[in-house]
Design an enzyme around this catalytic site. Structure first.
Site, PDB file in Angstrom:
ATOM      1  CB  SER A 297      -0.944  -0.048   1.209  1.00  0.00           C
ATOM      2  OG  SER A 297      -1.878   0.998   1.181  1.00  0.00           O
TER       3      SER A 297
ATOM      4  CG  ASP B  66      -3.211  -3.327  -4.437  1.00  0.00           C
ATOM      5  OD1 ASP B  66      -3.191  -3.344  -5.682  1.00  0.00           O
ATOM      6  OD2 ASP B  66      -4.216  -2.976  -3.794  1.00  0.00           O
TER       7      ASP B  66
ATOM      8  CD  GLU C  62       9.937   7.645 -13.954  1.00  0.00           C
ATOM      9  OE1 GLU C  62      11.133   7.944 -13.734  1.00  0.00           O
ATOM     10  OE2 GLU C  62       9.588   6.882 -14.877  1.00  0.00           O
TER      11      GLU C  62
ATOM     12  NE  ARG D 113       4.329   7.424 -11.212  1.00  0.00           N
ATOM     13  CZ  ARG D 113       5.143   6.736 -11.999  1.00  0.00           C
ATOM     14  NH1 ARG D 113       5.710   5.617 -11.562  1.00  0.00           N
ATOM     15  NH2 ARG D 113       5.398   7.152 -13.234  1.00  0.00           N
TER      16      ARG D 113
ATOM     17  CG  ASP E 168      10.461   5.486 -10.747  1.00  0.00           C
ATOM     18  OD1 ASP E 168      11.370   5.228 -11.550  1.00  0.00           O
ATOM     19  OD2 ASP E 168      10.639   6.177  -9.729  1.00  0.00           O
TER      20      ASP E 168
ATOM     21  CG  ASP F  52      12.056   4.379  -7.162  1.00  0.00           C
ATOM     22  OD1 ASP F  52      12.726   5.404  -7.365  1.00  0.00           O
ATOM     23  OD2 ASP F  52      10.810   4.383  -7.106  1.00  0.00           O
TER      24      ASP F  52
ATOM     25  CG  HIS G  45      -5.290  -2.396  -0.429  1.00  0.00           C
ATOM     26  ND1 HIS G  45      -4.480  -2.078  -1.504  1.00  0.00           N
ATOM     27  CD2 HIS G  45      -4.851  -1.622   0.607  1.00  0.00           C
ATOM     28  CE1 HIS G  45      -3.597  -1.162  -1.138  1.00  0.00           C
ATOM     29  NE2 HIS G  45      -3.796  -0.876   0.137  1.00  0.00           N
TER      30      HIS G  45
END
Length: 473
Positions: free
Chosen positions: A171, A194, A205, A208, A210, A213, A281
């Site tokens: 998450s 997820d 990017e 979040r 990507d 990383d 989730h």
């Protein structure tokens, strides 16, 4: 309580601040793209490390049930612990409203200890995650920086290689891993379980998770339906080198039980309530948990869409093989490409989730009748249930095929059993058979042929044995 928290916390927040700096972590601003955008309209700054109070809880094969706390401010706590430089290190990072001592987090470490010697570090940032969703999404930045700081301490103080580090985040925790990875050159692997959509999907990017990383980024999508109106918490955006979409990535089998049975779960009221609110989730980490102990039960097929996968257009695996979703996905890491790759598979409704996919092609013999046909496979490891292969007009000489997911790998296939019926009274008592049945397992290119010259009446099993060489000519 979780039901009352979840939706309001996604919507609450407050506007404040411009920039804040913390020792060893750097500065954090509320400028774009972090705030003031259509995706992140609220201007919030992350909380201080002291307020978030991130803890690093080390479990190892030597202490599988009682953690040792590693402190960023005191590297000697690492030296005094059971941390071993020769081993891989896997960080497990929880998400929104969760905590680092949650059962699933600790269970993930325990499963790892059954298959490997590893440093398993649970990242507990519950004080920063149990708040409004928008604030927690901003706290991700500080927690990610702290994870990167811990890795840097391992590298600098213990001559540890970042390539041996694997971050597993669920998450919001997936984006924590992304933040840590963006600050850590040469990080080995990130697994996003997820990754959450709100405040992250469609952002640049640097905001979040990507593919840049880590050397290898694999992602499992299980709740990728749109947040509005379907309340899908996960992102549908491809954010890894490999993006896995089990069961299509939106609606997981077993997540549509009625509310009472879901809440009064065998694991207790709390677990049941969590599953009722966010069942799809949560499936991502449940699949990963099980994959650790099932190294070949989550084969995933490259495919353009789930519709194509369900239409039997993506079988078998290509020449280079299929990756396994979950713990062993990195065994396929050498097959990454510049473009993200999308994979599909099906799972079971509940434990055990693992499935093995087969294709069955059969050539009919006997009379022309209308009916339905099922087969079951029998092998060295057991047998499958009766699986639907064809429904319609059965014509001698016609060949039909279908794919199905079995609850077990049957091993070496020894025989196939054929059954047909139409439940229509027919005074002529027609007989139907399968002259040949060809079976192929998804991960293999080899086909196995089974033959019979017999025909049977409906609801009578016909057993086919391996064809003689002359039968396959």
């Amino acid at each position: 309580m979780l039901i009352l928290w979840t939706i309001p916390l996604f919507l609450l927040g407050a506007a404040q601040g411009k920039e804040v700096c913390y020792d060893n972590l750097g500065c954090f601003s509320d400028a774009e793209p972090w705030a003031g955008t259509a995706i992140r309209p609220l201007k919030l700054l992350p909380w201080s490390p002291e307020k978030i109070n991130t803890r690093f809880l080390l479990y190892t094969n030597e202490n599988p049930t009682a953690f040792q706390t590693l402190q960023l401010s005191d590297p000697s706590t690492i030296e005094a612990s059971n941390f071993q430089v020769a081993r891989k290190t896997r960080f497990i990072i929880h998400g929104f409203i969760d905590k680092g001592e949650e059962n699933w987090v600790v269970d993930m470490c325990k499963n790892m200890f059954q298959v490997e010697e590893v440093n398993c570090i649970c990242v507990d940032w519950k004080r920063g995650s149990q708040t409004t969703y928008t604030q927690a999404a901003n706290n991700v930045r500080v927690v990610g920086a702290q994870v990167a700081q811990m890795i840097d301490i391992l590298v600098r103080n213990f001559n540890y290689s970042a390539s041996k580090v694997h971050l597993i985040g669920h998450s919001l925790g997936a984006h924590v891993a992304g933040e840590a990875g963006s600050r850590t050159p040469g990080l080995g692997r990130i697994t996003g379980l997820d990754p959450v959509e709100a405040n992250f999907e469609g952002t640049p990017e640097e905001v979040r998770l990507d593919p840049s990383d880590a050397d290898f980024v694999d992602v499992i999508h299980t709740d990728a339906a749109p947040l509005i109106p379907f309340l899908g918490f996960g992102t549908n955006q491809m954010v890894g080198h490999f993006d896995f979409f089990p069961n299509g990535g939106q609606y997981m089998p077993g997540c549509k039980k009625n509310a009472l049975s879901q809440i009064v779960d065998i694991d207790g009221i709390w677990s049941g309530t969590r599953d009722f609110v966010a069942c799809n989730h949560l499936r991502s980490y449940k699949y990963y948990l099980e994959s650790i102990l099932n190294p070949d039960g989550f084969a995933a097929y490259p495919c353009a869409s789930y519709r194509d996968f369900e239409s039997n257009k993506c079988f078998p695996c290509p020449d280079q093989g299929c990756p396994q979703m979950g713990h062993y996905a990195d065994k396929f890491a050498n097959n990454t490409s510049v473009e993200p790759q999308k994979f599909f598979l099906n799972t079971g409704e509940a434990k055990n989730f693992a499935r093995w996919r087969y294709r069955v092609s059969l050539t009919f013999s006997g009379r022309t009748v209308t009916g339905q046909v099922k087969v079951s496979l029998f092998g060295s490891n057991g047998n499958t249930r009766q699986c639907d292969i064809f429904r319609g007009i059965i014509k001698p000489g016609a060949t039909h095929s279908n794919e199905f997911d079995a609850k077990l790998d049957v091993g070496t296939i020894e025989k196939v059993k054929f059954l047909w019926n139409n439940h229509v009274v027919n005074p002529s008592f027609p007989k139907v058979g399968a002259a040949k049945i060809t079976v192929q397992k998804g991960e293999e290119r080899t086909e196995h042929n089974f033959c019979s010259e017999e025909t049977v009446r409906e609801d009578i099993l016909l057993t086919l044995l391996p064809c003689k060489t002359s039968d396959t000519m």
